[in-house]
Every structure is written in C-alpha cells, then in structure tokens.
Design an enzyme around this catalytic site. Sequence first.
Site, PDB file in Angstrom:
ATOM      1  N   ASP A 104      61.701  55.729  58.389  1.00  0.00           N
ATOM      2  CA  ASP A 104      61.210  56.092  59.710  1.00  0.00           C
ATOM      3  C   ASP A 104      62.045  57.278  60.183  1.00  0.00           C
ATOM      4  OD1 ASP A 104      59.842  55.693  62.241  1.00  0.00           O
ATOM      5  OD2 ASP A 104      59.751  53.573  61.676  1.00  0.00           O
ATOM      6  N   ASP A 206      57.725  59.114  63.720  1.00  0.00           N
ATOM      7  CA  ASP A 206      57.515  58.524  65.041  1.00  0.00           C
ATOM      8  C   ASP A 206      56.925  59.572  65.994  1.00  0.00           C
ATOM      9  OD1 ASP A 206      58.080  56.141  66.694  1.00  0.00           O
ATOM     10  OD2 ASP A 206      59.403  57.472  67.826  1.00  0.00           O
ATOM     11  N   GLU A 265      52.805  58.624  63.019  1.00  0.00           N
ATOM     12  CA  GLU A 265      52.296  57.883  64.169  1.00  0.00           C
ATOM     13  C   GLU A 265      51.778  58.907  65.175  1.00  0.00           C
ATOM     14  OE1 GLU A 265      53.726  54.636  67.527  1.00  0.00           O
ATOM     15  OE2 GLU A 265      54.964  56.381  67.127  1.00  0.00           O
ATOM     16  N   HIS A 327      55.467  46.582  64.466  1.00  0.00           N
ATOM     17  CA  HIS A 327      56.513  46.057  65.342  1.00  0.00           C
ATOM     18  C   HIS A 327      56.242  46.297  66.823  1.00  0.00           C
ATOM     19  CE1 HIS A 327      57.126  50.267  64.761  1.00  0.00           C
ATOM     20  NE2 HIS A 327      57.969  50.295  65.779  1.00  0.00           N
ATOM     21  N   ASP A 328      55.179  47.044  67.139  1.00  0.00           N
ATOM     22  CA  ASP A 328      54.855  47.315  68.542  1.00  0.00           C
ATOM     23  C   ASP A 328      53.709  46.454  69.071  1.00  0.00           C
ATOM     24  OD1 ASP A 328      56.720  49.403  68.685  1.00  0.00           O
ATOM     25  OD2 ASP A 328      55.247  50.921  68.115  1.00  0.00           O
TER      26      ASP A 328
HETATM   27  O1  TEU Z   1      55.917  53.923  69.473  1.00  0.00           O
HETATM   28  C1  TEU Z   1      55.172  54.745  70.299  1.00  0.00           C
HETATM   29  C2  TEU Z   1      54.545  54.060  71.472  1.00  0.00           C
HETATM   30  O2  TEU Z   1      54.534  54.643  72.526  1.00  0.00           O
HETATM   31  C3  TEU Z   1      53.911  52.703  71.420  1.00  0.00           C
HETATM   32  O3  TEU Z   1      53.598  52.208  70.199  1.00  0.00           O
HETATM   33  C4  TEU Z   1      54.628  51.715  72.293  1.00  0.00           C
HETATM   34  O4  TEU Z   1      55.417  50.832  71.562  1.00  0.00           O
HETATM   35  C5  TEU Z   1      53.660  50.923  73.078  1.00  0.00           C
HETATM   36  O5  TEU Z   1      52.961  51.812  73.867  1.00  0.00           O
HETATM   37  C6  TEU Z   1      54.325  49.933  73.997  1.00  0.00           C
HETATM   38  O6  TEU Z   1      53.437  49.526  74.944  1.00  0.00           O
HETATM   39  C7  TEU Z   1      56.979  54.426  68.730  1.00  0.00           C
HETATM   40  C8  TEU Z   1      57.669  53.280  68.023  1.00  0.00           C
HETATM   41  O7  TEU Z   1      56.774  52.664  67.136  1.00  0.00           O
HETATM   42  C9  TEU Z   1      58.221  52.339  69.048  1.00  0.00           C
HETATM   43  O8  TEU Z   1      58.771  51.193  68.469  1.00  0.00           O
HETATM   44  C10 TEU Z   1      59.257  53.094  69.842  1.00  0.00           C
HETATM   45  O9  TEU Z   1      59.736  52.274  70.869  1.00  0.00           O
HETATM   46  C11 TEU Z   1      58.688  54.371  70.429  1.00  0.00           C
HETATM   47  O10 TEU Z   1      57.924  55.136  69.497  1.00  0.00           O
HETATM   48  C12 TEU Z   1      59.805  55.269  70.886  1.00  0.00           C
HETATM   49  O11 TEU Z   1      60.469  55.823  69.792  1.00  0.00           O
END
Ligand code: TEU
Length: 547
Positions: A104, A206, A265, A327-328
């Site tokens: 990542d 990311d 992403e 994980h989100d």
């Molecule tokens: O995620 C981006 C993001 O904005 C969403 O997936 C977010 O977790 C969701 O809107 C919550 O409601 C990436 C990563 O996958 C995430 O884990 C990080 O927290 C975020 O970026 C910041 O780096």
Amino acid sequence: MSDTRWWQTGVIYQIGVSSFADSDGDGRGDLRGIIERLDYLNDGTDASLGVDAIWLTPVNASPMRDFGYDVSDYYSINPRFGTMRDFEELLAACHSRGMRVMMDLVLNHTSDEHPWFVESRSSRDNPRRDWYVWRDGRSPKKPPNRWKAAVEGSAWEYEATTGQYFYHAFLPFQPDLNWRNHEVRREMFDVAAFWLDKGVDGFRLDLVNFLYEDELLQDNPFRWASRPYLAQLHLHDFSQPESLEAIKELRRLTDGYEDRALMGEVFSDTPVDCVTYLGDGTDALHMSFYLDFVRRRWNAQEYRDSVGWLEDHIPANGWPCYYLNNHDLPRTFGRLGGHKDADAKAKVTAAMLLTLRGTPIIYNGEEIGMPKARVPRRMMDDPLGRKFWPLQVGRDGSRTPMHWSGAANAGFSDREPWLPVDPSHVVRNVERQVESPGSLLDWYRNLIALRRQRAALQAGSYRSLEGMPAGVFGYEREAADDRVATLLNFTGRTIPLPGLGDTLGGLTWSVLLSSHSAVSDLADSPATTLRPYEVLVLGASDPGSTA
Ligand code: TEU
C-alpha cells in the site's frame, strides 16, 4: 494467454497486517506472522487457498492513528510489524513460492508526525513549507475555501503558530502533500522506486485521484444531498487532470521494471473516474477499484448492471478488477443477514467475484465468512468511529483479528489482541473450514483452483447471458479454445431454466462446480433448474464443435 500477466490471471489477497497473524505475542499482527501463514495462502497444492498475490495494508513507519494510512517514514518498516529484514524475508518467501507482493502506498498525504510536516509547520519560511498546502484564510476565522474533508468538516485546519491553514482531504492529522511542488513529486517517485528496487511487485495506491487540487482553490458548486460532503459537486478538490498525469508518470517509472502492477483506489461518486484512471488501458493504472460494484444491493439485476457498465466503458486494453470487501467497508457476510442462508449467499457472491472477467481481490477473513464484529466504544481504534460515534461506528468491525481457530484469541495471538476477537470465531474459523468439504473456505478454494485450470476464467471475454429469469445472473467467458458459463441464483427460490441449452449455443456442457452437489453427482449436461442460491459453473471445451 501468453500475453496475460500475473496481475490479470491471478487472485489477490488483501492482508490487514495488524489483524492477520501475531508472531511475537504483542497482540498485533506482524510480518513474521504472515510468513508463518504462507502455507495457508498458497502451498502449491489445492489444499491451500491458492491465491497468487498478497496486498499488504500500509507497513511503513507510522503512529498508526489510521491503520497505517498516516505514514511518518516511507523508507522504513513500522517496528510494530517487524524490521526491513523481515520484510525482505517475506518478499523472498513469497517469490520462492511464485507469489507476488503488493504494498500500500499513500501518496496523497503523510502523518502530521512525519518530519517533513514537522518542519513545514514550524515557520512560513521553512524550506519544506511548500511541501504541504498552506494558505491564508479568506478573513479571520474563515478557511481559504469551503472544501470539506472526505470524512466531513472543513478540509482546512488553522495553525496559530504561523497564522495559516493547511489542507487535508482526509483527517486533520493527515495533511495533504503539495504535489505541485517539484521536490515533493520527485521524492514520492523516489519512494516508489525504492520499493520497486527492493522487489515489490506493485502498489495499491491510496486515494490516487486526490493528489492534486485545483490551483486556484475554487469552491465546488452546491447540490442537494444528504450530507455536507456530498452536497458539493466535486469539480475542484479531486480528480484533477494533473493527478492522472502524475499516475502516467508513475506508470512510466513502473514500466522500467519487469512485470510490476499499479492498482489504484479511485475514490469518487462517479464510476467514470475509475475508468479514466486506466488511461488508454496501457499508460496509467493497471487496475482501479470499482466502487460501484460494492455499492450495489445484493441482487442479480444490480450486479449485472454494474458489470455491464464497466464492460461497456472500460478501454479496450483495460482490465477490470473486482472486490466485495476491504478494511473500510462493512463485511459483506454481515450484510447477507447472518442467518441460515448467509453461507449460501456468500457462495453466490464468491462465485461471481471469482468467475467474472477481471482480477478478484479477497479481503482476509472473507473466505471464512467473518461477520462484521461489534467493537465496544472503549476499544475502538478507528479515528472515524471515535470521532463520529454513535452516528458512525467506524471501520473497526471489519478489522478484527483473523479467525484461525476456536482457541483463545482465535489462534491469532498469545495475548489479548489490539481489537477484540469476534465471538463467532468459536464456530467460524480456518481450522474447522479447511477440513470440511462444503464449507465457505472450501468453496473459495475450489473456485480458485478452477480459475487456474480454465483459460476462459483467467483471460476470456465476458458476455452476459440474455433472457435469464429474474433473480438469475448468468454470463459466459470465452477464450480461444475454452468456454465457461456461470449461473448465479440470487434468490431463495427454485428457478427453472428452460432453453438454457439454446442460450448456451447448443454445445456440450458439463458441470465444473456446483454449490449444492458434489460434481460427480451431476449429469454431463446443463441443469435445467437452479435450486435456492445455487451456483453452477459449466464448461464446454470444444467451442468449434456445435452439436
Ligand atoms: O480510503 C479512502 C476513503 O475515503 C474511504 O474508503 C473511507 O474509508 C470511507 O469513506 C469511510 O467512510 C483510504 C483508505 O482505504 C482508508 O483506510 C484511509 O483511512 C483513507 O484512505 C485515508 O488514507
């Protein structure tokens, strides 16, 4: 198939490093823990899950205020996860068994504890001041514009020391790097080169479409929506052309190495961005996350439409990529209701994930049907849960430790883990399912093994089967000398399939896999009925010979 690459034919397994396996008994997962569990992932036989690559959530040094998405040193390994030697050992161990490793990479922002930001915020004339996005307010107590952070609230944070605001697309402790600064841009490409030189096979990038913001900081137009963030039409804060151009440069750099891949992403409210970031299919991301697919309701029509949209809009050389969990997101197994049909439903979606045209990503624990765990407020780790509770409970429920066994701490650690283990581990765990034919894990394993055997599943074209009854999603995959059809019953009803033979072109088909019967029980012809939540994968090996 000689021109297809590992990242197209393979299955990627996402590992939430903190929660996969703890080798040193500190309650948190680590790199050696992963090394010890590699046989589970792929031991070269069909007894293991059989995945081809792992994607590790961030392993760089970090204060871990956001699961590692707050990096404080891009050139080192987080001591909580191990050492650089451990990382190199993991890489070598994976490579020696033909597995790939994707890291990542968080290019958009750093932790506010990163020395770059510590310097940047110290004074207006610090040489690193311009490494982040600093601006004067519109007037006292008014931020530079009305942009919101993706998690709500202003995207600007005021710093009394220097009397200016800094920009953060995500949380205030994750200040955005200023990609318009040439040193920053060069440095971040150096970071990528550092890990590619080390031998990593690619990156999960990311928030790739967030790197650049509008230079003039123009406000976004207003639109009606349920939450303030959505009530802005995001014309100026993300998906700027410069971000795509930066990804194209990163692609050129990556192409200087053999066989590496960029998976991004792309976070947006429109699926168009997902396709845009693939460029012409050869000059930007190799793969981008298709958020539309995970946002759909659980039914045949929704998924057919979502896949159809992507197939219609993806560039000719582009390659799709699908996932159901990460994980989100709330774990899908929980969304399936958790009652008696949940396993059967999970098998339907797994079959779809693993037989569509594109690279599937499995998130650790999905293959055993880990539910969304309930994490009490006092044990919450996710800053979103802590900030917005009880309106939002955060993402911890999808990040609890992997269920290896029914033993204490689910066999994940000798000590109390960093997040609680879900009580369902007693019955729902790897140890049990690995030995049980018919288990969800067994189903994933069989599907992955089948993918490996069939050219059509790895690289074949996609064609939705027309005229399927409501509730059934059917499609066909075809490669030069191989054809496979998947039939997915998304309902709890028995559904007759009259005329299936005609739909499938009158070839001789045999059942390769059924969710409901052992394959040997099935006749060598397409079934004419789908039982509740039944999946059938059929194969015709000689498309030339129409019956
Ligand atoms: O995620 C981006 C993001 O904005 C969403 O997936 C977010 O977790 C969701 O809107 C919550 O409601 C990436 C990563 O996958 C995430 O884990 C990080 O927290 C975020 O970026 C910041 O780096």
